[in-house]
Design a protein around this motif. Structure first.
Motif, PDB file in Angstrom:
ATOM      1  N   ALA A 379      36.435  46.752  39.399  1.00 40.43           N
ATOM      2  CA  ALA A 379      36.654  48.197  39.584  1.00 40.43           C
ATOM      3  C   ALA A 379      37.882  48.422  40.466  1.00 40.43           C
ATOM      4  CB  ALA A 379      35.419  48.837  40.193  1.00 40.43           C
ATOM      5  N   ARG A 381      40.301  46.196  40.986  1.00 42.68           N
ATOM      6  CA  ARG A 381      41.477  45.619  40.330  1.00 42.68           C
ATOM      7  C   ARG A 381      42.055  46.546  39.260  1.00 42.68           C
ATOM      8  NH1 ARG A 381      39.596  40.331  38.253  1.00 42.68           N
ATOM      9  NH2 ARG A 381      39.572  39.769  40.444  1.00 42.68           N
ATOM     10  N   ILE A 409      41.730  52.310  34.647  1.00 47.18           N
ATOM     11  CA  ILE A 409      42.475  52.349  33.381  1.00 47.18           C
ATOM     12  C   ILE A 409      41.576  52.385  32.145  1.00 47.18           C
ATOM     13  CG2 ILE A 409      44.521  51.187  34.330  1.00 47.18           C
ATOM     14  CD1 ILE A 409      43.440  48.597  33.007  1.00 47.18           C
ATOM     15  N   ILE A 419      34.590  41.639  26.246  1.00 47.41           N
ATOM     16  CA  ILE A 419      34.944  41.455  27.667  1.00 47.41           C
ATOM     17  C   ILE A 419      34.037  40.488  28.405  1.00 47.41           C
ATOM     18  CG2 ILE A 419      36.188  43.648  28.014  1.00 47.41           C
ATOM     19  CD1 ILE A 419      33.584  44.821  29.086  1.00 47.41           C
ATOM     20  N   TYR A 424      38.252  35.948  28.363  1.00 51.07           N
ATOM     21  CA  TYR A 424      38.796  37.096  27.646  1.00 51.07           C
ATOM     22  C   TYR A 424      39.409  38.067  28.654  1.00 51.07           C
ATOM     23  CZ  TYR A 424      39.401  41.256  24.921  1.00 51.07           C
ATOM     24  OH  TYR A 424      39.969  42.332  24.327  1.00 51.07           O
ATOM     25  N   VAL A 425      40.648  38.428  28.423  1.00 50.72           N
ATOM     26  CA  VAL A 425      41.262  39.472  29.252  1.00 50.72           C
ATOM     27  C   VAL A 425      41.911  40.470  28.309  1.00 50.72           C
ATOM     28  CG1 VAL A 425      41.645  38.139  31.370  1.00 50.72           C
ATOM     29  CG2 VAL A 425      43.301  38.023  29.563  1.00 50.72           C
ATOM     30  N   ALA A 426      41.623  41.751  28.573  1.00 48.70           N
ATOM     31  CA  ALA A 426      42.115  42.777  27.655  1.00 48.70           C
ATOM     32  C   ALA A 426      43.639  42.887  27.741  1.00 48.70           C
ATOM     33  CB  ALA A 426      41.454  44.106  27.961  1.00 48.70           C
ATOM     34  N   SER A 431      46.065  41.323  34.128  1.00 45.92           N
ATOM     35  CA  SER A 431      44.993  40.533  34.715  1.00 45.92           C
ATOM     36  C   SER A 431      45.549  39.422  35.613  1.00 45.92           C
ATOM     37  CB  SER A 431      44.132  39.943  33.605  1.00 45.92           C
ATOM     38  OG  SER A 431      43.121  39.176  34.155  1.00 45.92           O
ATOM     39  N   SER A 437      40.641  35.822  36.432  1.00 43.84           N
ATOM     40  CA  SER A 437      40.585  34.544  35.712  1.00 43.84           C
ATOM     41  C   SER A 437      40.057  34.734  34.298  1.00 43.84           C
ATOM     42  CB  SER A 437      39.659  33.580  36.448  1.00 43.84           C
ATOM     43  OG  SER A 437      38.337  34.079  36.391  1.00 43.84           O
ATOM     44  N   GLY A 438      39.499  35.895  34.026  1.00 42.02           N
ATOM     45  CA  GLY A 438      38.877  36.108  32.711  1.00 42.02           C
ATOM     46  C   GLY A 438      37.453  35.581  32.670  1.00 42.02           C
ATOM     47  N   GLY A 440      35.120  36.536  35.243  1.00 45.05           N
ATOM     48  CA  GLY A 440      34.285  37.399  36.087  1.00 45.05           C
ATOM     49  C   GLY A 440      33.100  37.998  35.349  1.00 45.05           C
ATOM     50  N   LEU A 441      33.366  38.670  34.211  1.00 45.06           N
ATOM     51  CA  LEU A 441      32.267  39.335  33.495  1.00 45.06           C
ATOM     52  C   LEU A 441      31.358  38.332  32.788  1.00 45.06           C
ATOM     53  CD1 LEU A 441      33.863  42.572  32.016  1.00 45.06           C
ATOM     54  CD2 LEU A 441      32.337  42.328  33.976  1.00 45.06           C
ATOM     55  N   SER A 442      31.937  37.175  32.435  1.00 43.89           N
ATOM     56  CA  SER A 442      31.106  36.136  31.836  1.00 43.89           C
ATOM     57  C   SER A 442      30.036  35.692  32.846  1.00 43.89           C
ATOM     58  CB  SER A 442      32.011  34.983  31.428  1.00 43.89           C
ATOM     59  OG  SER A 442      31.265  33.947  30.916  1.00 43.89           O
ATOM     60  N   SER A 465      35.694  53.502  33.961  1.00 47.51           N
ATOM     61  CA  SER A 465      34.577  52.750  33.356  1.00 47.51           C
ATOM     62  C   SER A 465      33.366  52.822  34.265  1.00 47.51           C
ATOM     63  CB  SER A 465      34.938  51.276  33.201  1.00 47.51           C
ATOM     64  OG  SER A 465      36.275  51.119  32.805  1.00 47.51           O
ATOM     65  N   PHE A 467      29.890  50.302  34.813  1.00 46.38           N
ATOM     66  CA  PHE A 467      29.064  49.130  34.474  1.00 46.38           C
ATOM     67  C   PHE A 467      27.707  49.329  35.115  1.00 46.38           C
ATOM     68  CE2 PHE A 467      31.826  45.900  32.536  1.00 46.38           C
ATOM     69  CZ  PHE A 467      33.058  46.518  32.669  1.00 46.38           C
TER      70      PHE A 467
HETATM   71  P1  ADP Z   1      39.282  39.311  34.739  1.00 44.97           P
HETATM   72  O1  ADP Z   1      39.238  38.179  35.669  1.00 44.97           O
HETATM   73  O2  ADP Z   1      40.471  39.336  33.861  1.00 44.97           O
HETATM   74  O3  ADP Z   1      38.990  40.610  35.412  1.00 44.97           O
HETATM   75  P2  ADP Z   1      36.688  39.659  33.626  1.00 44.97           P
HETATM   76  O4  ADP Z   1      35.849  38.764  32.847  1.00 44.97           O
HETATM   77  O5  ADP Z   1      36.165  40.112  34.929  1.00 44.97           O
HETATM   78  O6  ADP Z   1      38.083  39.002  33.754  1.00 44.97           O
HETATM   79  O7  ADP Z   1      36.977  40.929  32.731  1.00 44.97           O
HETATM   80  C1  ADP Z   1      37.444  40.756  31.422  1.00 44.97           C
HETATM   81  C2  ADP Z   1      38.351  41.892  31.027  1.00 44.97           C
HETATM   82  O8  ADP Z   1      37.629  43.114  30.968  1.00 44.97           O
HETATM   83  C3  ADP Z   1      39.426  42.160  32.027  1.00 44.97           C
HETATM   84  O9  ADP Z   1      40.554  41.378  31.775  1.00 44.97           O
HETATM   85  C4  ADP Z   1      39.740  43.622  31.832  1.00 44.97           C
HETATM   86  O10 ADP Z   1      40.664  43.785  30.805  1.00 44.97           O
HETATM   87  C5  ADP Z   1      38.427  44.194  31.397  1.00 44.97           C
HETATM   88  N1  ADP Z   1      37.744  44.871  32.503  1.00 44.97           N
HETATM   89  C6  ADP Z   1      36.721  44.417  33.224  1.00 44.97           C
HETATM   90  N2  ADP Z   1      36.318  45.341  34.150  1.00 44.97           N
HETATM   91  C7  ADP Z   1      37.107  46.394  33.971  1.00 44.97           C
HETATM   92  C8  ADP Z   1      37.211  47.708  34.617  1.00 44.97           C
HETATM   93  N3  ADP Z   1      36.389  48.052  35.614  1.00 44.97           N
HETATM   94  N4  ADP Z   1      38.154  48.552  34.175  1.00 44.97           N
HETATM   95  C9  ADP Z   1      38.949  48.201  33.155  1.00 44.97           C
HETATM   96  N5  ADP Z   1      38.937  47.011  32.528  1.00 44.97           N
HETATM   97  C10 ADP Z   1      38.032  46.141  32.938  1.00 44.97           C
END
Ligand code: ADP
Length: 473
Positions: A379, A381, A409, A419, A424-426, A431, A437-438, A440-442, A465, A467
């Motif tokens: 959030a 970042r 964003i 995600i 995976y990084v959008a 990022s 690192s891509g 975090g959400l995993s 966003s 979560f």
């Molecule tokens: P990263 O280390 O790139 O943040 P994450 O696994 O945490 O990797 O997230 C994967 C992707 O999801 C991010 O690269 C980003 O594009 C998107 N993302 C995650 N959280 C958010 C958020 N709060 N706002 C916008 N995009 C997000």
């Protein structure tokens, strides 16, 4: 391992089948033999009665004929049976015993007398209940005798005996027929049974061969069960499904190790490139400082990736286990929020704590803290300066919902399903720049799985966003 013929299922099934069938045939043969023998003996008994009646008829018809002559004539009439005919006269009970054998034995063998009790029993027997006996002690032609005692007049009994030899050959013929038919049935049944069993087990053999050829290098092979819809077909389908799952996870592992090498390589390539350029000539201390600074950052990135990977593998080891120590989730949340305050301030964001209910969940504090930190870090970042991050924890309808909302964003709709995938990084450049690192959400997804929680995401590009982690719903 090669299955030896005698240990094979088809051999053992056929053997069982043949043994059971042989048992049934022997039992059936015995039953048929008994019934047939009873029938033959009944016929013989009828003929014994004919002979005895014949003796009596001859004696009563022709006056003056002795019992002996009557017996002889009757024996002559029934020559084919070679009957042994005797006439017995019973004495008074108190006089004791058999008074006399009125007529001597007529027939192929010497006379024989049965015991007195038997004669008296026959004398008492009424006409519906004639006394037939099989006398084992007296043998003619090596076969026991079948005897009828027919009381005729007063104390006179006609005793007719015929050797059971006359039915022996019929019985023997029956035995031969039963043995030949039984043997043929068994042979046909065992060949047919074996054929069917082998046919049924054919896919098993093909499964074994396919399974032998399958390796991690080639998981594309499948077993062909034809159009079978039986248990073997089901087994083959299950086996094929298992290979498909295996193929998928091997593909995932390969993809993952490729991704890991790539992700670890990138910071190293950057460090190497910068250091190489730096060393080409003398530089100012300012330039050394800049490169050292960037090296430090890249090293930090490497560390983050390795930490995250180790954390993920620890989570994978926890899969399937239940973590049930009670954790005060509100306290963990407040602690993480507090630790992120400097970062929030540094980025010029506002951090809002909405409602935070006292909440106890089952799990492990370290995992929960990591999950909240990852959501909060994202959030921060992905929210530009001046934005707002809002955190809340509330109990609603039996569930506890932890939510992290930002005005950042946002995430494009098509990216949302991906995600939570590893690496995976959008938006890769953003990022990297912000230290993601891509993974975090995993990690968030795996922690939620281990704790039995559900994750919901809502996002709109340019607006922000949210979560949500839903516990116990
Ligand atoms: P990263 O280390 O790139 O943040 P994450 O696994 O945490 O990797 O997230 C994967 C992707 O999801 C991010 O690269 C980003 O594009 C998107 N993302 C995650 N959280 C958010 C958020 N709060 N706002 C916008 N995009 C997000």
């Amino acid at each position: 391992m090669k299955v030896r013929f005698f240990k094979s299922l088809s051999f053992r099934l056929t053997l069982w089948y043949v043994v059971i069938l042989a048992g049934i045939i022997v039992l059936a043969g015995f039953f048929i033999h008994q019934r047939f023998k009873d029938g033959l003996i009944n016929d013989l008994d009828a003929r014994l009665l004919e002979i005895a009646n014949d003796v009596d008829d001859i004696w009563s018809r022709s006056r003056g004929v002795s019992w002996g002559d009557a017996a002889r004539t009757a024996a002559e009439d029934y020559r084919d049976l070679a009957p042994l005919i005797q006439i017995v006269e019973l004495g008074d009970r108190d006089e004791g015993g058999i008074k006399s054998l009125v007529a001597p034995a007529i027939g192929p063998d010497k006379a024989f007398t049965l015991d007195e009790r038997t004669y008296r029993r026959a004398d008492r027997a009424d006409i519906d209940e004639l006394l037939y006996l099989t006398v084992e002690e007296k043998e003619i032609d090596k076969h026991p005798l079948r005897v009828l005692l027919l009381p005729v007049r007063g104390p006179v009994l006609v005793q007719v005996g015929v050797s059971l030899r006359v039915i022996a050959s019929d019985l023997q013929r029956l035995l031969i027929i039963v043995a030949i038919t039984g043997g043929a049935v068994m042979l046909l049944a065992s060949l047919g049974g074996n054929f069917i069993i082998r046919k049924a087990l054919r896919p098993v053999r093909s499964a074994v061969e396919t399974a032998r050829r399958i390796s991690t290098e080639d998981l594309s092979l499948r077993i062909d069960a034809g159009r079978r819809r039986d248990e073997i077909g089901e087994l083959v389908d299950t086996f094929n499904d298992m290979i498909t799952r295996l193929e998928k996870s091997v593909r995932k592992i390969k993809q993952f190790s490729g991704d890991v090498s790539h992700e670890l390589r990138t910071p190293l390539t950057i460090i190497r490139g910068e250091v190489e350029v730096l060393l080409r000539k003398e530089r100012s201390s300012e330039e050394y400082r800049r490169v050292l600074q960037s090296t430090l950052e890249e090293t930090h990135n490497l560390e983050t990736i390795i930490d995250d990977l180790l954390f993920l593998s620890r989570l994978e080891a926890l899969a399937g286990k239940t973590l049930d120590s009670p954790v005060e989730l509100d306290e963990v949340l407040l602690r993480v929020v507090e630790s992120r305050e400097p970062a929030v301030k540094a980025k010029g964001l506002r951090l809002k704590l909405d409602r935070v209910d006292e909440t106890e969940v089952r799990g492990e504090e370290g995992l929960l803290a990591r999950m909240i930190a990852n959501l909060l870090d994202n959030a921060i970042r992905y929210t530009p300066e001046g934005g707002e991050v809002e955190v809340s924890l509330e109990g609603r309808g039996g569930a506890n919902i932890l939510s992290v909302r930002d005005t950042g964003i946002g995430i494009p709709k098509e990216s949302i399903p991906s995600i939570f995938d590893r690496f995976y990084v959008a938006d890769r450049s953003r990022s990297r720049e912000t230290g993601g690192s891509g993974l975090g959400l995993s990690i968030v997804k795996h922690v939620a799985e281990v704790l039995g929680a559900r994750i919901e995401v809502e996002s709109e590009v340019g607006r922000g966003s949210v979560f949500r982690v839903v516990f116990g719903a």
